[in-house]
Motif scaffolding. Structure first.
Motif, mmCIF file in Angstrom:
data_model
loop_
_atom_site.group_PDB
_atom_site.id
_atom_site.type_symbol
_atom_site.label_atom_id
_atom_site.label_comp_id
_atom_site.label_asym_id
_atom_site.label_seq_id
_atom_site.Cartn_x
_atom_site.Cartn_y
_atom_site.Cartn_z
ATOM 1 N N LEU A 219 0.828 -1.203 0.000
ATOM 2 C CA LEU A 219 0.000 0.000 0.000
ATOM 3 C C LEU A 219 0.865 1.257 0.000
ATOM 4 O O LEU A 219 0.551 2.243 -0.672
ATOM 5 C CB LEU A 219 -0.933 0.002 1.211
ATOM 6 N N GLY A 220 1.962 1.209 0.736
ATOM 7 C CA GLY A 220 2.890 2.344 0.734
ATOM 8 C C GLY A 220 3.534 2.537 -0.623
ATOM 9 O O GLY A 220 3.690 3.667 -1.099
ATOM 10 N N LEU A 221 3.897 1.427 -1.270
ATOM 11 C CA LEU A 221 4.514 1.495 -2.587
ATOM 12 C C LEU A 221 3.551 2.079 -3.617
ATOM 13 O O LEU A 221 3.958 2.809 -4.524
ATOM 14 C CB LEU A 221 4.954 0.097 -3.019
ATOM 15 N N LEU A 222 2.259 1.769 -3.451
ATOM 16 C CA LEU A 222 1.245 2.270 -4.377
ATOM 17 C C LEU A 222 0.944 3.752 -4.157
ATOM 18 O O LEU A 222 0.288 4.379 -4.992
ATOM 19 C CB LEU A 222 -0.050 1.461 -4.228
ATOM 20 N N GLY A 223 1.408 4.286 -3.052
ATOM 21 C CA GLY A 223 1.202 5.703 -2.786
ATOM 22 C C GLY A 223 0.072 6.008 -1.816
ATOM 23 O O GLY A 223 -0.311 7.163 -1.650
ATOM 24 N N ALA A 224 -0.471 4.968 -1.160
ATOM 25 C CA ALA A 224 -1.556 5.184 -0.192
ATOM 26 C C ALA A 224 -0.990 5.772 1.095
ATOM 27 O O ALA A 224 -0.007 5.263 1.644
ATOM 28 C CB ALA A 224 -2.266 3.869 0.097
ATOM 29 N N ASP A 225 -1.615 6.848 1.597
ATOM 30 C CA ASP A 225 -1.194 7.448 2.855
ATOM 31 C C ASP A 225 -2.266 7.197 3.917
ATOM 32 O O ASP A 225 -3.178 6.391 3.716
ATOM 33 C CB ASP A 225 -0.921 8.943 2.678
ATOM 34 N N GLU A 226 -2.157 7.886 5.042
ATOM 35 C CA GLU A 226 -3.113 7.661 6.122
ATOM 36 C C GLU A 226 -4.541 7.972 5.686
ATOM 37 O O GLU A 226 -5.496 7.356 6.163
ATOM 38 C CB GLU A 226 -2.731 8.539 7.328
ATOM 39 N N THR A 227 -4.688 8.916 4.781
ATOM 40 C CA THR A 227 -6.030 9.306 4.335
ATOM 41 C C THR A 227 -6.646 8.278 3.398
ATOM 42 O O THR A 227 -7.840 7.960 3.498
ATOM 43 C CB THR A 227 -5.970 10.671 3.629
ATOM 44 N N THR A 228 -5.843 7.757 2.482
ATOM 45 C CA THR A 228 -6.378 6.884 1.425
ATOM 46 C C THR A 228 -6.154 5.401 1.677
ATOM 47 O O THR A 228 -6.641 4.567 0.913
ATOM 48 C CB THR A 228 -5.741 7.256 0.078
ATOM 49 N N ARG A 229 -5.434 5.062 2.746
ATOM 50 C CA ARG A 229 -5.043 3.660 2.966
ATOM 51 C C ARG A 229 -6.252 2.743 3.106
ATOM 52 O O ARG A 229 -6.310 1.675 2.497
ATOM 53 C CB ARG A 229 -4.138 3.564 4.194
ATOM 54 N N GLU A 230 -7.227 3.126 3.915
ATOM 55 C CA GLU A 230 -8.354 2.231 4.181
ATOM 56 C C GLU A 230 -9.225 2.041 2.944
ATOM 57 O O GLU A 230 -9.734 0.949 2.693
ATOM 58 C CB GLU A 230 -9.188 2.765 5.356
ATOM 59 N N ALA A 231 -9.423 3.102 2.180
ATOM 60 C CA ALA A 231 -10.212 2.978 0.953
ATOM 61 C C ALA A 231 -9.513 2.064 -0.047
ATOM 62 O O ALA A 231 -10.146 1.212 -0.697
ATOM 63 C CB ALA A 231 -10.442 4.355 0.328
ATOM 64 N N THR A 232 -8.186 2.212 -0.157
ATOM 65 C CA THR A 232 -7.423 1.357 -1.064
ATOM 66 C C THR A 232 -7.436 -0.085 -0.582
ATOM 67 O O THR A 232 -7.606 -1.029 -1.368
ATOM 68 C CB THR A 232 -5.968 1.857 -1.174
#
Length: 478
Positions: free
Chosen positions: A135-148
């Motif tokens: 998820l980090g590699l894909l660019g997901a941060d604290e805001t978008t992590r759960e949706a991703t």
């Protein structure tokens, strides 16, 4: 789903209709029967690819939109596996049918089925195990992590196997001439996904957002797989497709023949994704309206692209079968007729896009700046389409006859040697607007190379008259 006995030809009782299609049916009828359903399913796939983004976009929630967008590279990675085992196994299967090598037909279909199933399960396991760094590699941060994470739960962690298996089984079904059933399976999943998306995504339904889009995709792919399983059960004893684990073989000839076609097809997919990423990066330094316009024009360009791809993929079983059976004349007639029809279709679409570019861009967005950028981009992109269909047909023929090396060379030429350098040069000479003409530069060169290479292939086949069954099954690379 399959008896232990290897399928043998027995007139109408065992695949006779499909043998007639490959060997004796009027060439126009054979091409239409194989290509039209594939084109239709390819165009439905365009809608399918847009469905999740469209319905999640209706929420006007950038976080949910980001969840779908950030997971896209992982979903695109599935296509590499699809091409490896789908294109590779189906090509070997059709060539083996033409050579009357029914044992290799069974082994190639079993190999494609179980390798795609295992790859999907392995994909899911690895992505689930390493989901946090992924998820980090894909660019997901604290805001978008759960949706991703919610979207990937259904599409990747649980859904990789049915997603991959769905596509590979369509290739196998099409390889024995059942293009209509392959398309029905594909379209059933696509249409079901489009129908389920708003139910799971929207607040008036289950209100699951991005996770709902993933669940709709998971269910639709499972249903499509069930269609193919039921088809094999109904056709038991009357199909060449074998999913009996006893027929799973890792013989060198089987693995080599699948990989020599499948690996270049997989690499081609990776290079296409790379080229699109580079184009987006070049565009991203300009105004947001330019980025939006480029995205819209890319989606519009997918329509003729998928139509041309459907033509080339649809006729592949006919080419493979007649190549291996030594019927060079019928093989050439099928290729010429398909290429002529595809070229006429591409020219008509190109004319429409060039004459009414603003109209098509406005179907997506009414912003005047976006329309102004888009009408320039669309003209440049559409001019490449007629040349692209020649390129696609050549690559389809290479895959059909086992010339995987040629397909790989064309893929590398298209992106690495021609298109990516053209993006750099044209953007420097004609900032922004030049980007839309990079594909045209690449496809013109590839179209000439395709015609030359196909002519040489035809001359070689006419000189040899008939490849031996061993050479036909292992491929025609030289």
């Amino acid at each position: 789903m399959q008896s232990e006995k290897t399928p043998q030809p027995a007139g109408k009782a065992r695949g006779g209709d499909r043998t007639y299609l490959f060997e004796s049916a009027p060439i126009a009828s054979a091409v239409i029967t194989l290509a039209v359903p594939t084109i239709i399913s390819s165009l439905v796939t365009v809608l399918y690819n847009l469905a999740d983004t469209y319905f999640v976009g209706m929420l006007n929630d950038p976080v949910q939109n980001a969840g779908v967008t950030l997971a896209a590279p992982v979903m695109l990675a599935f296509n590499a596996v699809n091409n490896l085992f789908g294109v590779g196994s189906s090509s070997l299967m059709s060539r083996s049918l033409g050579a009357k090598d029914y044992d290799s037909v069974a082994k190639s279909s079993a190999f494609g089925f179980y390798c795609s199933l295992f790859s999907g399960l392995l994909f899911s396991l690895l992505c689930f195990t390493f989901q946090d760094p992924l998820l980090g590699l894909l660019g997901a941060d604290e805001t978008t992590r759960e949706a991703t994470r919610g979207y990937m739960l259904w599409t990747v962690y649980l859904g990789a196997a049915p997603t991959i298996l769905n596509v590979v089984m369509a290739y196998l079904v099409r390889a024995e001439g059942s293009a209509m059933h392959a398309s029905i399976g594909t379209m059933s999943g696509c249409l079901l996904n489009i129908a389920l998306d708003p139910i799971f995504i929207m607040p008036w339904g289950f209100g699951m957002g991005a996770a709902g889009a993933g669940l709709a995709t998971f269910i639709s792919n499972c249903v499509a797989c069930c269609y193919y399983f039921v088809l094999l059960a109904v056709r038991r004893g009357r199909t060449y497709i074998c999913v009996n684990p006893r027929k799973l073989s890792f013989e060198g000839s089987i693995v080599r023949s699948v990989c020599v076609v499948g690996i270049p097809a997989a690499i081609q997919n990776v290079l296409n994704v790379t080229g699109m990423t580079i184009l987006n990066n070049f565009t991203s330094i300009y105004r947001a309206e330019a980025i939006a316009a480029m995205g819209i024009c890319q989606k519009l360009a997918q329509v003729p692209m998928y139509a041309a791809l459907g033509c080339s993929q649809g006729v592949m079983p006919l080419v493979s079968y007649n190549y291996s059976s030594g019927n060079t004349k019928r093989m050439k007639e099928g290729i010429r007729l398909t290429l002529s029809a595809s070229l006429i279709l591409m020219v008509l679409i190109t004319v429409l896009f060039c004459v009414f570019p603003a109209f098509f861009v406005e179907l997506f967005m009414h912003d005047s700046a976006v329309v102004e950028y888009g009408r320039h981009f669309l003209v440049g992109m559409s001019l490449a389409q007629p040349f692209m269909c020649i390129d696609f047909m050549a690559v389809g023929v290479f895959q059909a006859v086992g010339m995987g090396g040629h397909a790989l060379v064309f893929a590398v030429l298209r992106k690495v040697v021609l298109e990516i350098p053209a993006l750099i040069i044209l953007n420097a000479v004609f900032p922004l607007y030049g980007l839309a003409y990079a594909q045209l530069c690449a496809e013109v060169v590839l179209a000439v190379a395709a015609l030359v290479t196909l002519t040489r292939l035809f001359r070689r086949l006419e000189a040899s008259k008939r490849p031996s069954p061993e050479a036909a099954v292992s491929g025609g690379e030289n």
